[in-house]
Design a protein around this motif. Structure first.
Motif, PDB file in Angstrom:
ATOM      1  N   MET A 175       0.748  -0.579  -0.414  1.00 49.01           N
ATOM      2  CA  MET A 175      -0.291  -0.235   0.052  1.00 49.01           C
ATOM      3  C   MET A 175       0.603   1.187   0.054  1.00 49.01           C
ATOM      4  SD  MET A 175      -3.396  -1.104   2.595  1.00 49.01           S
ATOM      5  CE  MET A 175      -5.160   0.347   1.479  1.00 49.01           C
ATOM      6  N   ILE A 176       1.693   1.147   0.564  1.00 46.63           N
ATOM      7  CA  ILE A 176       2.771   2.475   0.797  1.00 46.63           C
ATOM      8  C   ILE A 176       3.710   2.691  -0.591  1.00 46.63           C
ATOM      9  CG2 ILE A 176       5.166   3.359   2.136  1.00 46.63           C
ATOM     10  CD1 ILE A 176       4.586   1.953   4.264  1.00 46.63           C
ATOM     11  N   PHE A 177       3.833   1.443  -1.121  1.00 45.41           N
ATOM     12  CA  PHE A 177       4.697   1.577  -2.720  1.00 45.41           C
ATOM     13  C   PHE A 177       3.530   2.241  -3.218  1.00 45.41           C
ATOM     14  CE2 PHE A 177       4.042  -0.704  -6.316  1.00 45.41           C
ATOM     15  CZ  PHE A 177       4.993  -0.431  -7.603  1.00 45.41           C
ATOM     16  N   GLY A 178       1.968   1.803  -3.052  1.00 46.85           N
ATOM     17  CA  GLY A 178       1.200   2.766  -4.557  1.00 46.85           C
ATOM     18  C   GLY A 178       1.195   4.278  -4.307  1.00 46.85           C
ATOM     19  N   LEU A 179       0.672   3.987  -2.247  1.00 42.02           N
ATOM     20  CA  LEU A 179       1.056   5.686  -2.465  1.00 42.02           C
ATOM     21  C   LEU A 179       1.834   6.279  -3.049  1.00 42.02           C
ATOM     22  CD1 LEU A 179      -0.827   7.663  -0.797  1.00 42.02           C
ATOM     23  CD2 LEU A 179       0.663   6.696   1.281  1.00 42.02           C
ATOM     24  N   GLY A 180       2.859   5.658  -3.198  1.00 44.43           N
ATOM     25  CA  GLY A 180       4.433   6.665  -3.815  1.00 44.43           C
ATOM     26  C   GLY A 180       3.488   6.583  -5.830  1.00 44.43           C
ATOM     27  N   THR A 181       2.909   5.865  -6.228  1.00 46.53           N
ATOM     28  CA  THR A 181       2.260   6.063  -7.703  1.00 46.53           C
ATOM     29  C   THR A 181       1.517   7.438  -7.719  1.00 46.53           C
ATOM     30  OG1 THR A 181       0.701   4.186  -7.822  1.00 46.53           O
ATOM     31  CG2 THR A 181       3.331   3.344  -6.967  1.00 46.53           C
ATOM     32  N   VAL A 182       0.652   7.313  -6.432  1.00 46.08           N
ATOM     33  CA  VAL A 182      -0.126   8.298  -6.614  1.00 46.08           C
ATOM     34  C   VAL A 182       0.028   9.436  -6.509  1.00 46.08           C
ATOM     35  CG1 VAL A 182      -1.917   9.698  -5.079  1.00 46.08           C
ATOM     36  CG2 VAL A 182      -1.609   7.643  -5.153  1.00 46.08           C
ATOM     37  N   PRO A 183       0.835  10.721  -6.512  1.00 45.76           N
ATOM     38  CA  PRO A 183       1.214  12.060  -6.784  1.00 45.76           C
ATOM     39  C   PRO A 183       1.535  12.223  -8.807  1.00 45.76           C
ATOM     40  CG  PRO A 183       2.205  11.546  -5.597  1.00 45.76           C
ATOM     41  CD  PRO A 183       1.731  10.477  -4.944  1.00 45.76           C
ATOM     42  N   LEU A 184       2.446  11.405  -8.913  1.00 47.67           N
ATOM     43  CA  LEU A 184       2.274  11.665 -10.184  1.00 47.67           C
ATOM     44  C   LEU A 184       1.441  11.333 -11.218  1.00 47.67           C
ATOM     45  CD1 LEU A 184       4.623  12.544 -12.964  1.00 47.67           C
ATOM     46  CD2 LEU A 184       5.400  10.127 -12.548  1.00 47.67           C
ATOM     47  N   MET A 185       0.639  10.041 -11.213  1.00 47.02           N
ATOM     48  CA  MET A 185      -0.461   9.477 -11.673  1.00 47.02           C
ATOM     49  C   MET A 185      -2.002  10.529 -11.464  1.00 47.02           C
ATOM     50  SD  MET A 185      -0.480   6.969 -13.308  1.00 47.02           S
ATOM     51  CE  MET A 185      -1.630   5.773 -13.067  1.00 47.02           C
ATOM     52  N   SER A 186      -1.457  11.240 -10.196  1.00 47.37           N
ATOM     53  CA  SER A 186      -2.493  12.617 -10.130  1.00 47.37           C
ATOM     54  C   SER A 186      -1.972  13.301 -11.331  1.00 47.37           C
ATOM     55  CB  SER A 186      -3.137  12.138  -8.622  1.00 47.37           C
ATOM     56  OG  SER A 186      -3.366  11.696  -7.705  1.00 47.37           O
ATOM     57  N   LEU A 187      -0.806  13.923 -11.373  1.00 51.54           N
ATOM     58  CA  LEU A 187      -0.591  14.595 -11.888  1.00 51.54           C
ATOM     59  C   LEU A 187      -0.855  15.110 -13.147  1.00 51.54           C
ATOM     60  CD1 LEU A 187       2.597  16.140 -10.197  1.00 51.54           C
ATOM     61  CD2 LEU A 187       0.498  17.125 -10.167  1.00 51.54           C
ATOM     62  N   VAL A 188      -1.482  13.545 -14.001  1.00 52.16           N
ATOM     63  CA  VAL A 188      -0.712  13.852 -15.437  1.00 52.16           C
ATOM     64  C   VAL A 188      -2.181  13.909 -16.163  1.00 52.16           C
ATOM     65  CG1 VAL A 188       0.868  12.236 -15.477  1.00 52.16           C
ATOM     66  CG2 VAL A 188      -1.224  10.824 -15.141  1.00 52.16           C
ATOM     67  N   VAL A 189      -3.585  13.127 -14.902  1.00 51.18           N
ATOM     68  CA  VAL A 189      -4.774  13.616 -14.850  1.00 51.18           C
ATOM     69  C   VAL A 189      -5.254  15.136 -15.098  1.00 51.18           C
ATOM     70  CG1 VAL A 189      -7.194  13.399 -14.321  1.00 51.18           C
ATOM     71  CG2 VAL A 189      -5.081  11.297 -14.334  1.00 51.18           C
ATOM     72  N   TYR A 190      -4.546  16.268 -14.602  1.00 52.08           N
ATOM     73  CA  TYR A 190      -4.334  17.680 -14.828  1.00 52.08           C
ATOM     74  C   TYR A 190      -3.736  17.715 -15.586  1.00 52.08           C
ATOM     75  CZ  TYR A 190      -7.927  16.662 -10.253  1.00 52.08           C
ATOM     76  OH  TYR A 190      -8.019  15.843  -9.655  1.00 52.08           O
ATOM     77  N   SER A 191      -2.173  17.733 -15.889  1.00 47.45           N
ATOM     78  CA  SER A 191      -1.475  18.050 -16.188  1.00 47.45           C
ATOM     79  C   SER A 191      -0.800  17.361 -17.533  1.00 47.45           C
ATOM     80  CB  SER A 191      -0.626  18.986 -15.791  1.00 47.45           C
ATOM     81  OG  SER A 191       0.334  19.715 -16.441  1.00 47.45           O
ATOM     82  N   LYS A 192      -1.508  16.885 -19.022  1.00 44.61           N
ATOM     83  CA  LYS A 192      -1.026  15.861 -19.729  1.00 44.61           C
ATOM     84  C   LYS A 192       0.613  16.848 -20.316  1.00 44.61           C
ATOM     85  CE  LYS A 192      -5.243  14.390 -20.691  1.00 44.61           C
ATOM     86  NZ  LYS A 192      -6.480  13.905 -22.018  1.00 44.61           N
ATOM     87  N   GLY A 193       1.133  15.622 -20.517  1.00 44.43           N
ATOM     88  CA  GLY A 193       2.354  15.899 -21.330  1.00 44.43           C
ATOM     89  C   GLY A 193       3.185  17.236 -20.583  1.00 44.43           C
TER      90      GLY A 193
END
Length: 236
Positions: free
Chosen positions: A162-180
């Motif tokens: 779960m901590i590993f997954g938590l580490g992927t959240v920031p960037l995975m969220s940012l790309v949804v709001y700011s592509k490229g």
């Protein structure tokens, strides 16, 4: 060791974009309401973390079973060595192997279900998509699962994932709001760091298994006679 899970997730986020990025872009999010969009995206991430946690508990349970045979330290050394070997051996040697056919069949069903869910907009859609997303094949997830096994405990294994997954959240969220938002050169540099860090984690697990007496990093294992005496003292 739990910190290594977070850093692995953070550094591996760019790798996750290649695997899960298209799914994140296809999420049926509410584009005209940022609050609702954020809530929907959070539910999607929660689904992923839930899937990682369940898988981590199962693999942590496997690690505990192996630890009961008194090979906890050897297991940690073996997991660390395997991490390093998997980084050094090209992935093409594992692709298409007959032993993996049942796994590919299950993955195919998960992808099919995932495709159907992406067409819906019901309240539970984002949780289901995130949960199914957590079961898709990913080399980085496999590395994290090795770490969950080495924890030798179902709860710690689930927490590790779960901590590993938590580490992927920031960037995975940012790309949804700011592509490229990342240039190709930056992505390439970070991608090159991932194998290096996996090797570092592998070395940490090996050092942990050696029992060098280093607090929190490589604690010494209790002698077998001490453990036996402790068990006998607690018996009625």
């Amino acid at each position: 060791m739990l910190t290594s899970a977070l850093v692995l997730g953070l550094l591996g986020s760019l790798h996750c974009l290649g695997m899960c990025g298209p799914i994140a872009f296809m999420l049926p999010l509410e584009q005209n309401n940022n609050v609702k969009k954020t809530v929907q995206l959070s539910i999607y991430h929660f689904g992923r973390l839930l899937a990682y946690g369940i898988i981590g508990v199962l693999f942590g349970l496997l690690g505990k079973g192996l630890s009961l045979f008194g090979i906890q330290q050897k297991l940690s050394i073996g997991i660390g060595t395997l991490m390093i070997i998997l980084v050094l051996i090209p992935g093409k040697y594992f692709n298409g192997h007959k032993l993996l056919s049942p796994v590919y069949s299950i993955i195919g069903k998960v992808k099919s279900k995932l495709g159907a869910e992406l067409k819906k907009k019901t309240p539970d859609t984002f949780l289901t998509i995130g949960f199914l997303n957590g079961f898709l094949p990913c080399g980085l997830v496999y590395m994290a699962l090795l770490g969950a096994i080495a924890m030798g405990n179902p709860l710690e294994g689930g927490l590790y994932m779960m901590i590993f997954g938590l580490g992927t959240v920031p960037l995975m969220s940012l790309v949804v709001y700011s592509k490229g938002m990342f240039s190709t050169s930056i992505k390439s540099r970070i991608q090159k760091l991932i194998p290096v860090f996996v090797v570092i984690i592998g070395v940490l697990f090996i050092v942990r298994g050696l029992g060098l007496g280093i607090p929190y990093v490589s604690p010494r294992a209790a002698p077998a006679d001490t453990v036996s005496a402790t068990i006998e003292c607690h018996q009625p």
